[in-house]
Motif scaffolding. Structure first.
Motif, short mmCIF file in Angstrom:
data_model
loop_
_atom_site.label_atom_id
_atom_site.label_comp_id
_atom_site.label_asym_id
_atom_site.label_seq_id
_atom_site.Cartn_x
_atom_site.Cartn_y
_atom_site.Cartn_z
N UNK A 74 1.82 2.29 9.54
CA UNK A 74 3.15 1.80 9.92
C UNK A 74 3.29 1.77 11.44
N UNK A 75 2.52 0.87 12.03
CA UNK A 75 2.49 0.74 13.48
C UNK A 75 2.98 -0.66 13.84
N UNK A 76 3.96 -0.72 14.74
CA UNK A 76 4.53 -2.01 15.13
C UNK A 76 3.42 -2.98 15.51
N UNK A 77 3.51 -4.17 14.91
CA UNK A 77 2.52 -5.20 15.17
C UNK A 77 1.36 -5.21 14.20
N UNK A 78 1.21 -4.14 13.41
CA UNK A 78 0.11 -4.13 12.45
C UNK A 78 0.50 -3.55 11.09
N UNK A 79 1.79 -3.64 10.78
CA UNK A 79 2.27 -3.20 9.46
C UNK A 79 1.61 -4.10 8.42
N UNK A 80 1.09 -3.53 7.32
CA UNK A 80 0.48 -4.37 6.28
C UNK A 80 1.44 -5.49 5.84
N UNK A 134 8.18 1.95 -2.45
CA UNK A 134 9.04 0.93 -1.84
C UNK A 134 10.14 1.58 -1.03
N UNK A 135 10.76 2.62 -1.57
CA UNK A 135 11.81 3.34 -0.85
C UNK A 135 11.25 3.92 0.45
N UNK A 136 10.04 4.49 0.39
CA UNK A 136 9.44 5.07 1.59
C UNK A 136 9.23 4.03 2.68
N UNK A 137 8.70 2.86 2.33
CA UNK A 137 8.51 1.79 3.31
C UNK A 137 9.86 1.32 3.87
N UNK A 151 3.94 -4.88 3.00
CA UNK A 151 5.03 -3.99 3.38
C UNK A 151 6.02 -4.71 4.28
N UNK A 152 5.52 -5.54 5.19
CA UNK A 152 6.39 -6.31 6.08
C UNK A 152 7.25 -7.28 5.28
N UNK A 153 6.66 -7.93 4.25
CA UNK A 153 7.42 -8.86 3.40
C UNK A 153 8.53 -8.12 2.65
N UNK A 154 8.22 -6.91 2.15
CA UNK A 154 9.24 -6.11 1.46
C UNK A 154 10.38 -5.77 2.41
N UNK A 155 10.05 -5.33 3.60
CA UNK A 155 11.07 -4.99 4.58
C UNK A 155 11.91 -6.21 4.94
N UNK A 170 0.83 -1.21 0.00
CA UNK A 170 0.00 0.00 0.00
C UNK A 170 0.86 1.25 0.00
N UNK A 171 0.27 2.36 -0.44
CA UNK A 171 1.00 3.62 -0.37
C UNK A 171 1.41 3.87 1.07
#
Length: 186
Positions: A52-58, A92-95, A61-65, A45-46
């Motif tokens: 972007x909250x610990x424990x509930x990151x989409x 992607x850079x923002x995440x 986005x978590x897979x990308x990180x 997601x954008x």
């Protein structure tokens, strides 16, 4: 152990010449280097700090990180959309820039390459991507560049993996990127 490089492609189009360039780089990676082309940028997601909250990151986005965190370096493939990088690559850079100061790209060597229809091969977009990923914490190798012009003509009948000049160029980019990885990570 091989140097692990994560490739992020800024085009979502199935027949994208930048995706083909990434495939060529993965296919012809030099010995001791593995390039994994990331799948799934379209699902991220954008960036929104409220998400972007610990424990509930989409999950996307978590897979990308996680993928970027496991990599030793990143190789970004950027086409040029209206004179700049595509939104999917910027997103992607923002995440990957968060959490601030400790994002998955922090301190990792990064190179930006690409191909585009125009006569300069997308240099504006690549410069913008270098700027953004550098601000995000990546260690941009400013002297390692590859901009291939006239992608529509050059790759109309030849896949980049079958273009000897391109293969030589992407292999050299990967060698230089791998050399920038800390010896302890290699």
């Amino acid at each position: 152990m091989a140097v692990r490089i994560l490739g992020l492609v800024g085009s979502l189009r199935a027949g994208s010449h930048n995706r083909q360039l990434a495939e060529a780089a993965a296919k012809h990676a030099p010995e001791g280097v593995e390039l994994a082309v990331y799948e799934g940028l379209a699902e991220v997601p954008f960036y929104n700090e409220d998400l972007d909250v610990e424990g509930s990151v989409p999950e996307a986005a978590a897979r990308l990180r996680e993928a970027a965190g496991a990599a030793d370096a990143l190789l970004l493939f950027s086409p040029e959309y209206n004179g700049t990088m595509p939104a999917v690559l910027k997103n992607a850079i923002d995440w990957l820039s968060r959490p601030y100061g400790a994002g998955a790209v922090s301190g990792k060597p990064v190179v930006v390459v690409g191909t585009a229809f125009g006569q300069y091969g997308g240099v504006w977009a690549q410069d913008e991507a270098r700027k953004a990923v550098g601000i995000a914490g990546g260690t941009v190798l400013e002297d390692v560049k590859l901009s291939i012009p006239n992608s529509i003509g050059r790759f109309s009948e030849t896949h980049p993996a079958d273009d000897a000049e391109v293969v030589e160029q992407v292999t050299e980019v990967l060698r230089k990127l791998a050399a920038a990885v800390e010896p302890s990570a290699a």
